[in-house]
Design a protein around this motif. Sequence first.
Motif, PDB file in Angstrom:
ATOM      1  N   SER A  52      10.308 -74.168 -25.499  1.00  0.00           N
ATOM      2  CA  SER A  52      11.662 -73.513 -24.756  1.00  0.00           C
ATOM      3  C   SER A  52      12.361 -72.265 -24.813  1.00  0.00           C
ATOM      4  CB  SER A  52      12.133 -75.158 -23.819  1.00  0.00           C
ATOM      5  OG  SER A  52      13.399 -75.126 -24.600  1.00  0.00           O
ATOM      6  N   LYS A  54      14.719 -71.834 -23.327  1.00  0.00           N
ATOM      7  CA  LYS A  54      16.312 -72.396 -22.899  1.00  0.00           C
ATOM      8  C   LYS A  54      16.562 -74.249 -23.050  1.00  0.00           C
ATOM      9  CE  LYS A  54      18.689 -69.929 -19.257  1.00  0.00           C
ATOM     10  NZ  LYS A  54      19.206 -69.475 -18.067  1.00  0.00           N
ATOM     11  N   VAL A  55      18.139 -74.669 -23.945  1.00  0.00           N
ATOM     12  CA  VAL A  55      17.872 -76.113 -24.084  1.00  0.00           C
ATOM     13  C   VAL A  55      19.522 -76.575 -23.787  1.00  0.00           C
ATOM     14  CG1 VAL A  55      16.529 -75.237 -26.788  1.00  0.00           C
ATOM     15  CG2 VAL A  55      19.046 -74.494 -26.257  1.00  0.00           C
ATOM     16  N   LYS A  56      19.204 -77.801 -23.537  1.00  0.00           N
ATOM     17  CA  LYS A  56      20.574 -78.162 -22.987  1.00  0.00           C
ATOM     18  C   LYS A  56      21.227 -78.426 -24.247  1.00  0.00           C
ATOM     19  CE  LYS A  56      18.439 -80.247 -19.183  1.00  0.00           C
ATOM     20  NZ  LYS A  56      18.211 -81.177 -18.668  1.00  0.00           N
ATOM     21  N   CYS A  58      25.659 -80.167 -25.785  1.00  0.00           N
ATOM     22  CA  CYS A  58      26.341 -81.269 -24.811  1.00  0.00           C
ATOM     23  C   CYS A  58      27.645 -80.573 -25.471  1.00  0.00           C
ATOM     24  CB  CYS A  58      26.384 -82.580 -25.470  1.00  0.00           C
ATOM     25  SG  CYS A  58      27.176 -83.883 -24.643  1.00  0.00           S
ATOM     26  N   PHE A  63      26.969 -81.717 -20.101  1.00  0.00           N
ATOM     27  CA  PHE A  63      25.479 -80.663 -20.799  1.00  0.00           C
ATOM     28  C   PHE A  63      25.316 -79.537 -20.003  1.00  0.00           C
ATOM     29  CE2 PHE A  63      24.408 -84.927 -22.121  1.00  0.00           C
ATOM     30  CZ  PHE A  63      23.713 -84.919 -23.669  1.00  0.00           C
ATOM     31  N   ILE A  64      25.208 -77.755 -20.724  1.00  0.00           N
ATOM     32  CA  ILE A  64      25.253 -77.368 -20.125  1.00  0.00           C
ATOM     33  C   ILE A  64      24.009 -76.452 -21.004  1.00  0.00           C
ATOM     34  CG2 ILE A  64      26.169 -74.760 -19.887  1.00  0.00           C
ATOM     35  CD1 ILE A  64      28.886 -76.031 -20.443  1.00  0.00           C
ATOM     36  N   LYS A  65      23.403 -75.883 -20.013  1.00  0.00           N
ATOM     37  CA  LYS A  65      21.176 -75.407 -20.918  1.00  0.00           C
ATOM     38  C   LYS A  65      22.404 -73.941 -21.134  1.00  0.00           C
ATOM     39  CE  LYS A  65      16.991 -76.203 -18.273  1.00  0.00           C
ATOM     40  NZ  LYS A  65      16.629 -76.201 -17.601  1.00  0.00           N
ATOM     41  N   LYS A  68      18.582 -69.937 -26.412  1.00  0.00           N
ATOM     42  CA  LYS A  68      18.277 -70.947 -27.441  1.00  0.00           C
ATOM     43  C   LYS A  68      19.244 -70.411 -29.119  1.00  0.00           C
ATOM     44  CE  LYS A  68      14.256 -72.684 -29.966  1.00  0.00           C
ATOM     45  NZ  LYS A  68      12.502 -72.725 -30.177  1.00  0.00           N
TER      46      LYS A  68
END
Length: 180
Positions: A52, A54-56, A58, A63-65, A68
């Motif tokens: 991916s 984008k990662v989530k 904390c 949690f915010i996307k 990377k």
Amino acid sequence: MDAESQRVVKYLSEVEEAAEDVLTTKQQMVDLDMKRNKNREALNALKDETCSEKVKVCFGNMFIKFPKSKAREVIQKDQEVLDKELNKLHTTLKAKVNELNEMQGKPELRGYKLSPLSTDEMKAINSLLKSLDVILTAGMFGRMDNTSAFHPEVSRSRVSCFVWDGQTSMLVPLTCPKVR
């Protein structure tokens, strides 16, 4: 209360306050170290994450996307801040422990003011040892551990060298250059 007992109570409360301050600083160091380890785990997880873009992440309780690369950058900056904070707490802890020992009438901790060699200093020492091709003998710097410095078949030996801080010497393991 008479003057003597008031003086004793005051002394005990000062010692207790200094001890509490030392314990608080130690707990802060443990908390920051746990946070640093979690960040290290997150950085390793980001290295393994390949699919991916984008990662989530904390932040607090949400949690915010994030992209990377941006997430990695934010975590690395946080790591640097945590490292600086831990180093600062570590140096203040030494002073607080010395102050507490002084209040209790104990001698100052010996060898407590040692600091490790930097990477550049270690490289300089290693290059010096390699370029001079010296064998550290027991008479010059330390003692040999389970090997003979003059045996021709010994390729690498563990040597304990002394590091001097002005008060105390500590044994530090070094690797001796190849014996010819």
